[in-house]
Write a protein that holds these residues in place. Structure first.
Motif, PDB file in Angstrom:
ATOM      1  N   LEU A  55       0.861  -1.320   0.026  1.00  0.00           N
ATOM      2  CA  LEU A  55       0.141   0.080   0.029  1.00  0.00           C
ATOM      3  C   LEU A  55       0.799   1.083   0.155  1.00  0.00           C
ATOM      4  O   LEU A  55       1.884   1.147   0.605  1.00  0.00           O
ATOM      5  CB  LEU A  55      -0.839   0.038   1.291  1.00  0.00           C
ATOM      6  CG  LEU A  55      -1.999  -0.986   1.244  1.00  0.00           C
ATOM      7  CD1 LEU A  55      -2.526  -1.154   2.647  1.00  0.00           C
ATOM      8  CD2 LEU A  55      -3.009  -0.798   0.180  1.00  0.00           C
ATOM      9  N   GLY A  56       0.650   2.153  -0.903  1.00  0.00           N
ATOM     10  CA  GLY A  56       1.377   3.309  -0.985  1.00  0.00           C
ATOM     11  C   GLY A  56       0.836   4.174   0.268  1.00  0.00           C
ATOM     12  O   GLY A  56      -0.215   4.415   0.615  1.00  0.00           O
ATOM     13  N   SER A  57       1.792   5.185   0.683  1.00  0.00           N
ATOM     14  CA  SER A  57       1.628   5.939   1.814  1.00  0.00           C
ATOM     15  C   SER A  57       0.402   7.142   1.028  1.00  0.00           C
ATOM     16  O   SER A  57      -0.257   7.939   1.937  1.00  0.00           O
ATOM     17  CB  SER A  57       2.800   6.870   2.119  1.00  0.00           C
ATOM     18  OG  SER A  57       3.357   7.546   1.025  1.00  0.00           O
ATOM     19  N   ASP A  99       6.944  -6.500   7.518  1.00  0.00           N
ATOM     20  CA  ASP A  99       8.019  -6.292   6.493  1.00  0.00           C
ATOM     21  C   ASP A  99       7.673  -5.834   5.000  1.00  0.00           C
ATOM     22  O   ASP A  99       8.014  -5.011   4.611  1.00  0.00           O
ATOM     23  CB  ASP A  99       8.657  -7.678   6.298  1.00  0.00           C
ATOM     24  CG  ASP A  99       9.606  -8.144   7.335  1.00  0.00           C
ATOM     25  OD1 ASP A  99       9.969  -7.037   8.218  1.00  0.00           O
ATOM     26  OD2 ASP A  99      10.089  -9.237   7.519  1.00  0.00           O
ATOM     27  N   GLN A 100       6.537  -6.262   5.000  1.00  0.00           N
ATOM     28  CA  GLN A 100       5.962  -5.924   3.385  1.00  0.00           C
ATOM     29  C   GLN A 100       5.878  -4.251   3.367  1.00  0.00           C
ATOM     30  O   GLN A 100       5.778  -3.617   2.437  1.00  0.00           O
ATOM     31  CB  GLN A 100       4.731  -6.486   3.206  1.00  0.00           C
ATOM     32  CG  GLN A 100       3.806  -6.177   2.063  1.00  0.00           C
ATOM     33  CD  GLN A 100       4.620  -6.988   0.738  1.00  0.00           C
ATOM     34  OE1 GLN A 100       5.409  -7.377   0.973  1.00  0.00           O
ATOM     35  NE2 GLN A 100       3.724  -6.694  -0.473  1.00  0.00           N
ATOM     36  N   THR A 109       7.377  -1.498   1.080  1.00  0.00           N
ATOM     37  CA  THR A 109       6.627  -0.681   0.470  1.00  0.00           C
ATOM     38  C   THR A 109       6.837   0.949   0.572  1.00  0.00           C
ATOM     39  O   THR A 109       7.169   1.693  -0.374  1.00  0.00           O
ATOM     40  CB  THR A 109       5.043  -1.072   0.468  1.00  0.00           C
ATOM     41  OG1 THR A 109       5.056  -2.316   0.141  1.00  0.00           O
ATOM     42  CG2 THR A 109       4.432   0.135  -0.493  1.00  0.00           C
ATOM     43  N   LEU A 110       6.946   1.309   1.784  1.00  0.00           N
ATOM     44  CA  LEU A 110       6.879   2.650   2.054  1.00  0.00           C
ATOM     45  C   LEU A 110       8.402   3.167   1.824  1.00  0.00           C
ATOM     46  O   LEU A 110       8.939   4.152   1.486  1.00  0.00           O
ATOM     47  CB  LEU A 110       6.639   2.822   3.506  1.00  0.00           C
ATOM     48  CG  LEU A 110       5.224   2.681   4.155  1.00  0.00           C
ATOM     49  CD1 LEU A 110       5.185   2.875   5.377  1.00  0.00           C
ATOM     50  CD2 LEU A 110       4.232   3.666   3.246  1.00  0.00           C
ATOM     51  N   PHE A 111       9.477   2.218   2.374  1.00  0.00           N
ATOM     52  CA  PHE A 111      10.935   2.649   1.999  1.00  0.00           C
ATOM     53  C   PHE A 111      11.119   2.849   0.404  1.00  0.00           C
ATOM     54  O   PHE A 111      11.610   3.928   0.009  1.00  0.00           O
ATOM     55  CB  PHE A 111      11.664   1.604   2.416  1.00  0.00           C
ATOM     56  CG  PHE A 111      13.292   1.667   2.349  1.00  0.00           C
ATOM     57  CD1 PHE A 111      13.872   2.754   2.999  1.00  0.00           C
ATOM     58  CD2 PHE A 111      13.936   1.247   1.269  1.00  0.00           C
ATOM     59  CE1 PHE A 111      15.208   2.989   2.529  1.00  0.00           C
ATOM     60  CE2 PHE A 111      15.071   1.566   0.799  1.00  0.00           C
ATOM     61  CZ  PHE A 111      15.901   2.338   1.633  1.00  0.00           C
ATOM     62  N   GLN A 133       2.270 -13.712  10.917  1.00  0.00           N
ATOM     63  CA  GLN A 133       1.785 -12.923   9.967  1.00  0.00           C
ATOM     64  C   GLN A 133       1.973 -11.535   9.895  1.00  0.00           C
ATOM     65  O   GLN A 133       2.089 -10.588   9.230  1.00  0.00           O
ATOM     66  CB  GLN A 133       0.226 -13.223   9.810  1.00  0.00           C
ATOM     67  CG  GLN A 133      -0.634 -12.594   8.870  1.00  0.00           C
ATOM     68  CD  GLN A 133      -1.739 -13.261   8.316  1.00  0.00           C
ATOM     69  OE1 GLN A 133      -2.040 -14.452   8.621  1.00  0.00           O
ATOM     70  NE2 GLN A 133      -2.651 -12.474   7.407  1.00  0.00           N
ATOM     71  N   LEU A 134       1.921 -11.065  11.324  1.00  0.00           N
ATOM     72  CA  LEU A 134       2.085  -9.596  11.596  1.00  0.00           C
ATOM     73  C   LEU A 134       3.488  -9.218  11.460  1.00  0.00           C
ATOM     74  O   LEU A 134       3.652  -8.069  10.634  1.00  0.00           O
ATOM     75  CB  LEU A 134       1.938  -9.411  13.009  1.00  0.00           C
ATOM     76  CG  LEU A 134       1.752  -8.010  13.693  1.00  0.00           C
ATOM     77  CD1 LEU A 134       0.830  -6.917  12.976  1.00  0.00           C
ATOM     78  CD2 LEU A 134       1.809  -7.751  15.188  1.00  0.00           C
ATOM     79  N   ALA A 135       4.607 -10.038  11.455  1.00  0.00           N
ATOM     80  CA  ALA A 135       5.792  -9.618  11.109  1.00  0.00           C
ATOM     81  C   ALA A 135       6.136  -9.722   9.358  1.00  0.00           C
ATOM     82  O   ALA A 135       6.800  -9.054   8.986  1.00  0.00           O
ATOM     83  CB  ALA A 135       6.899 -10.853  11.556  1.00  0.00           C
ATOM     84  N   PHE A 136       5.363 -10.465   8.844  1.00  0.00           N
ATOM     85  CA  PHE A 136       5.275 -10.542   7.435  1.00  0.00           C
ATOM     86  C   PHE A 136       4.765  -9.272   7.000  1.00  0.00           C
ATOM     87  O   PHE A 136       5.271  -8.459   5.921  1.00  0.00           O
ATOM     88  CB  PHE A 136       4.582 -11.796   6.844  1.00  0.00           C
ATOM     89  CG  PHE A 136       4.698 -11.816   5.298  1.00  0.00           C
ATOM     90  CD1 PHE A 136       5.760 -12.158   4.355  1.00  0.00           C
ATOM     91  CD2 PHE A 136       3.408 -11.160   4.749  1.00  0.00           C
ATOM     92  CE1 PHE A 136       5.284 -12.204   3.099  1.00  0.00           C
ATOM     93  CE2 PHE A 136       3.247 -11.228   3.357  1.00  0.00           C
ATOM     94  CZ  PHE A 136       4.399 -11.567   2.448  1.00  0.00           C
TER      95      PHE A 136
END
Length: 292
Positions: free
Chosen positions: A28-30, A110-111, A115-117, A104-107
């Motif tokens: 998801l984009g910011s 990371d996702q 995306t944001l970086f 799942q929360l860790a995944f």
């Protein structure tokens, strides 16, 4: 509210909630985060804000694209209400302490970080001035292509073509003759105008005849083709202009962003110790011949 309609809306909202865990795994984009914090709902005293609604819109907008905006907004708020209720029940059941939840929360963390970086780094690198400079560089490398602005009059016989040429010599306007006499239904209404064409875009006989003309000249003898006999006028020549910046800037920007993202990932990989413990297998090719 009619109970059938209400059930259908609640069913749609439920389907969205059921898909939410899966959808969250997509980047998801910011840009999805709205600045408006107006409250659109409340569950057990906990606010659901316009920011939450904007995020749900980003996720589920394509699924609800055919709905009127007010119905789409209502269904999304229903989905967020259900999500708040179910997530509260999950916390009460200590789902947050389960390994499956933590994995799942860790995944997803990371996702989201990925995306944001990448989005932030790419936006910083691919500025308007970079897009413009890339366009100027690419436009300068486009080889010149000569185009001719042509008109023609198509006749059914050589004799008719000779008559038209004689009328032109007598001072009759080419456009007027084309509108009166040409058998080419498409170009006749435009005074025989074929527009700007490069070599190979029209009949080879017309190409060859036009190559012998100077701007403002017309053929002095009929030009025979499989369609009949033509009288050809060369109005002007030019080098084909590059596509406008506005028409190609979105594609250039997207290509630059994709290239910058690949560059960033490749650079980060160079400094990382990577162990891939499964064989490298190329993906199958699609019907278009590309890997997917």
């Amino acid at each position: 509210m009619n109970s059938t309609i209400g059930n259908r809306r609640r069913s749609n909202a439920g389907l969205l909630v059921g898909a939410m865990i899966l959808t969250l795994s997509f980047p998801l984009g910011s840009s999805a985060l709205a600045q408006d914090t107006d409250v659109v709902g409340r569950v057990n005293g906990q606010d659901i804000t316009a920011d939450d609604l904007a995020l749900a819109e980003q996720m589920y907008g394509p699924q609800l694209a055919q709905m009127p905006p007010d119905a789409r907004r209502s269904i999304l708020v229903d989905a967020l209400i259900d999500m708040k209720i179910v997530s509260a029940a999950a916390r009460a059941a200590n789902v947050t302490g389960q390994d499956a939840y933590k994995r799942q929360l860790a995944f997803l963390e990371d996702q989201t970080l990925r995306t944001l970086f990448l989005e932030q780094q790419v936006e910083e690198a691919v500025t308007d001035s970079v897009v413009r400079a890339t366009y100027d560089e690419q436009a300068a490398r486009i080889p010149p292509v000569t185009e001719r602005r042509l008109r023609h009059i198509l006749l059914g016989s050589e004799g008719d073509a000779v008559e038209v040429i004689e009328a032109l010599k007598g001072g009759k306007a080419f456009v007027e003759l084309a509108q009166e006499r040409s058998a080419d239904e498409v170009s006749r209404v435009k005074g025989g105008d074929l527009g700007f064409v490069a070599e190979g875009q029209v009949l080879p006989e017309i190409d060859a005849a036009a190559a012998t003309l100077q701007p403002g000249e017309y053929t002095q003898t009929p030009v025979a083709s499989a369609f009949g006999f033509h009288v050809v006028l060369l109005e002007e020549t030019r080098n084909r202009p590059a596509p406008s910046f506005e028409s190609v800037a979105p594609q250039i920007r997207q290509a630059l962003k994709a290239a910058e993202e690949r560059r960033i990932i490749a650079e980060l990989k160079e400094g990382a110790k990577i162990e891939k413990l499964v064989p490298d297998v190329a993906p199958p090719q699609g019907e278009d011949g590309h890997e997917h």
